[in-house]
Design an enzyme around this catalytic site. Structure first.
Site, mmCIF file in Angstrom:
data_model
loop_
_atom_site.group_PDB
_atom_site.id
_atom_site.type_symbol
_atom_site.label_atom_id
_atom_site.label_comp_id
_atom_site.label_asym_id
_atom_site.label_seq_id
_atom_site.Cartn_x
_atom_site.Cartn_y
_atom_site.Cartn_z
ATOM 1 N N ASP A 105 42.781 29.560 20.025
ATOM 2 C CA ASP A 105 41.866 29.206 21.252
ATOM 3 C C ASP A 105 42.557 29.889 22.537
ATOM 4 O O ASP A 105 43.559 28.985 22.937
ATOM 5 C CB ASP A 105 41.418 27.837 21.051
ATOM 6 C CG ASP A 105 40.422 27.750 22.369
ATOM 7 O OD1 ASP A 105 40.305 28.592 23.331
ATOM 8 O OD2 ASP A 105 39.592 26.733 22.255
ATOM 9 N N GLN A 127 34.323 32.818 31.580
ATOM 10 C CA GLN A 127 33.317 32.080 32.113
ATOM 11 C C GLN A 127 33.728 31.982 33.808
ATOM 12 O O GLN A 127 35.164 32.223 34.182
ATOM 13 C CB GLN A 127 33.350 30.821 31.577
ATOM 14 C CG GLN A 127 32.434 29.632 32.215
ATOM 15 C CD GLN A 127 33.274 28.679 33.222
ATOM 16 O OE1 GLN A 127 34.402 28.558 33.142
ATOM 17 N NE2 GLN A 127 32.512 27.764 33.866
ATOM 18 N N ARG A 154 26.062 39.654 22.616
ATOM 19 C CA ARG A 154 26.544 40.722 23.105
ATOM 20 C C ARG A 154 26.710 40.698 24.912
ATOM 21 O O ARG A 154 25.675 40.108 25.446
ATOM 22 C CB ARG A 154 25.490 42.072 23.218
ATOM 23 C CG ARG A 154 25.681 42.901 21.682
ATOM 24 C CD ARG A 154 24.926 44.146 21.518
ATOM 25 N NE ARG A 154 23.585 43.944 22.014
ATOM 26 C CZ ARG A 154 22.599 43.896 21.064
ATOM 27 N NH1 ARG A 154 22.930 43.812 19.617
ATOM 28 N NH2 ARG A 154 21.438 43.780 21.384
ATOM 29 N N TYR A 207 18.496 49.435 12.029
ATOM 30 C CA TYR A 207 17.317 48.733 11.703
ATOM 31 C C TYR A 207 18.010 48.255 10.090
ATOM 32 O O TYR A 207 17.052 48.050 9.242
ATOM 33 C CB TYR A 207 15.986 49.010 11.776
ATOM 34 C CG TYR A 207 15.475 48.986 13.031
ATOM 35 C CD1 TYR A 207 15.504 47.843 13.730
ATOM 36 C CD2 TYR A 207 15.009 50.258 13.787
ATOM 37 C CE1 TYR A 207 15.303 47.741 15.306
ATOM 38 C CE2 TYR A 207 14.769 50.270 15.189
ATOM 39 C CZ TYR A 207 14.771 48.879 15.839
ATOM 40 O OH TYR A 207 14.298 48.874 17.115
#
Ligand SMILES: *Cc1c(COP(=O)(O)O)cnc(C)c1O
Length: 397
Positions: A168, A194, A243, A233
């Protein structure tokens, strides 16, 4: 007569006149990148995204980067790519943001909390070893505040027990262990972009790895179960869409250009601050291993030794804030004391006593303050020194 700003005397730093640097730092580079991608009309996938993935992976010395919506998603992609799920356990620190253990729960596996080393505030490899069971599949240390974990010990522990090693790295953009970038030392590493993080597009994340097939499986999970070079597909696995957009990648590419210089500046200022605060008896600083060759500072942290001050940490924090230095106590309790984890019986495992200590003693200072001038670090140190010299006033509060 009171001497502390908290009781009405003048503060060490008048923040109205001398504000601290604000975050995020951005300018013309972000604006022109963003407008270029905006005008191109290619707002998803595309060159900008691929370039950012390559540039960020290169910055941390990893071969592959798979971008995604946030750091939690990057951790979940790592676990999914490693086929970790129901019946499995993952060892995590109890002193971390909820996402570290939350990602494990999202995959249906069980987080097992282990204690930290009070010298580094990082997961203690010895305590982690003691919590390995037949169900353990992975170790997930956090390079807390940006200080790299003992990755030699964790690599050895993972290899000797056949476990995956997931970093992490959501605090450690730019950190290096023996010259190698964090996030690229274990099997893979997750980063967050973030808003509060040291490189940001408001939100965002990336998973780094040197393992191409792990990168492909992570990509598939973030891309509706497609195969990377397969038909659009054709779907192979239960998955989702995680994404990052081209618009975010445009901002992140500009932010990445600033990151190296900002990392060095924070490190220089933090070392200077260390040199002053290590002379204050009531402060315990973390210990830096010589194998840490570069470190990011997401937080500047130390422990407040209440016995030396003769007053509670809350009084010190109030006094420091009043002197013009924004600060916080950080996490109030170990993660396992949150209702979420209590309800899943995490309390069964032995308590993490060092984590409980750190929750009572930690002082956090945000990384943006370290972007000021070295002379501004004197304001922080002078404020602490002033409170130390007048500590008898703290207990009167
Ligand atoms: C921020 C953070 C995350 C998760 O990042 P998000 O982008 O907010 O999902 C994970 N682990 C740690 C230690 C963090 O600080």
């Amino acid at each position: 007569m009171s001497s502390l700003a908290m009781s009405g005397s003048s503060p060490t730093r008048n923040v109205a006149e001398k504000p601290w640097p604000s975050w995020p730092v951005f300018g013309d580079e972000e604006r022109s990148n963003l407008l270029r991608v905006f005008d191109s009309g290619v707002w998803f996938r595309g060159d900008e995204l691929t370039r950012f993935e390559q540039e960020y992976a290169a910055f941390q010395d990893a071969r592959f980067g798979v971008s995604c919506t946030n750091g939690t998603a990057a951790l979940e992609m790592a676990l999914r790519a490693l086929d970790i799920g129901p019946g499995h356990e993952v060892i995590v620190p109890a002193y971390t943001f909820v996402a570290t253990a939350g990602a494990v729960l999202l995959c249906g596996a069980r987080p097992v909390f282990a204690d930290l080393d009070l010298n580094t505030y990082n997961l203690d490899p010895v305590d982690a070893r003691n919590r390995i069971t037949a169900n353990t599949r992975a170790l997930m240390p956090v390079h807390f505040a940006g200080l790299p974990c003992d990755m030699d010990a964790f690599r050895e522990l993972a290899d000797s027990h056949g476990l995956a090693l997931i970093e992490d790295a959501c605090h450690s953009w730019g950190s290096r262990w023996k010259g190698k970038g964090t996030g690229a030392i274990g099997d893979c590493g997750a980063f967050s972009f973030q808003m509060s993080k040291n490189i940001t597009a408001g939100e965002g994340g990336i998973l780094l790895t040197d393992d191409e097939s792990l990168a492909d499986r992570a990509w598939s999970y973030a891309n509706c179960g497609r195969n990377r070079n397969g038909p659009w597909y054709e779907h192979h696995r239960v998955a989702t869409n995680l994404r990052l957009t081209g618009l975010q990648a445009a901002i992140l590419r500009a932010q990445l250009k600033r990151l190296g210089g900002q990392t060095d500046r924070r490190e220089r200022n933090a070392r200077y601050l260390d040199s002053r605060l290590e002379r204050v008896p009531g402060i315990a600083l973390p210990v830096r291993d010589e194998r840490v060759t570069r470190r990011s500072y997401h937080l500047y942290m130390f422990r407040y030794l209440e016995g030396e001050w003769g007053a509670p940490r809350s009084a010190f924090l109030k006094a420091l804030e009043a002197e013009g230095v924004p600060c916080s106590p950080g996490y109030p309790v170990p993660l396992y004391d949150n209702p979420l984890f209590e309800s899943m019986g995490a309390g069964d495992s032995p308590a993490c006593l060092n984590t409980e200590d750190l929750c009572r003693t930690a002082v956090w200072i945000q990384h943006a303050l370290l972007l000021a001038e070295t002379a501004d670090m004197d304001d922080i140190a002078d404020a602490v020194q002033k409170i130390w010299e007048n500590r008898s006033e703290l207990s009167a509060e």
